[in-house]
Design a protein around this motif. Sequence first.
Motif, PDB file in Angstrom:
ATOM      1  N   GLU A 283       6.590   7.757  -3.296  1.00 35.40           N
ATOM      2  CA  GLU A 283       7.206   6.677  -2.528  1.00 35.40           C
ATOM      3  C   GLU A 283       8.658   7.001  -2.181  1.00 35.40           C
ATOM      4  O   GLU A 283       9.172   6.560  -1.153  1.00 35.40           O
TER       5      GLU A 283
ATOM      6  N   ARG B   3       2.746   7.896   1.900  1.00 34.91           N
ATOM      7  CA  ARG B   3       3.443   7.738   0.632  1.00 34.91           C
ATOM      8  C   ARG B   3       2.614   6.870  -0.307  1.00 34.91           C
ATOM      9  O   ARG B   3       1.848   6.025   0.112  1.00 34.91           O
ATOM     10  N   ARG B   4       2.750   7.113  -1.611  1.00 37.51           N
ATOM     11  CA  ARG B   4       2.002   6.432  -2.676  1.00 37.51           C
ATOM     12  C   ARG B   4       0.507   6.788  -2.650  1.00 37.51           C
ATOM     13  O   ARG B   4      -0.323   5.997  -3.081  1.00 37.51           O
TER      14      ARG B   4
END
Length: 166
Positions: free
Chosen positions: A134, A59-60
Motif C-alpha cells: 500500500e 496495491r494491497r
Amino acid sequence: MKAFPALCVVAAFVVVCSLSGSVQATVVESCGSTRSLVPIEENVVDISNCEKGPCKLKRRTTVSINQKFTPTEDVKSLSTTVFAKIVGLPLPFVGVDGTSACPYLFAEDGVTKQECPLKAGVPVVYKRSFDVLEIYPKIPSMTIHWELQTKSGRSITCFEVPAKIV
C-alpha cells in the motif's frame, strides 16, 4: 436428425471445457541487450491478472509469476534479478531481487518440488509471488525486468513487461 441438436450441445460443451483448461500466457518481451541462455520465445510466462501489458499491479494485492522454461545446459544455481525501470532508473524489488530462485522451482507439472541443480533439456516451472504494498506510490508507467541468473551472472532467462501501479 433429432440427435443433431444434442450432438451440437455436446460439441459446444467439449469446446468450452477445453478452452477453460487452456493455459493463459502473458505477452512479455525479451530483455534487449541481455543474451539469455533460453530465448524468450521458448518461455511461457504467466503473470496473474495480466495477459498483455501494461500489467496493472494493484496495491494491497499479491502478484504471482509462473514461468516455464527448459535450460539448454546444466545449471548449478539460480538467483533472481528483479527491478522496475522508472524514467530510466532501475529500482530493485526489495525482498525478491538478489534472492535464490532455487526454492521456487517445480517440475514441468508445476506441482512437484524441484530445486537446483537443473539438468539440460528438463523443463522446469519457476513460481514466485510478491506483494504490491500500500505504501508504493501510484506509478503510471514502468517496465518490470525479471531475470534468472547463474552465480557468475550469466542470464538463463529474462523477460520484461510494461506495468503500472494502481
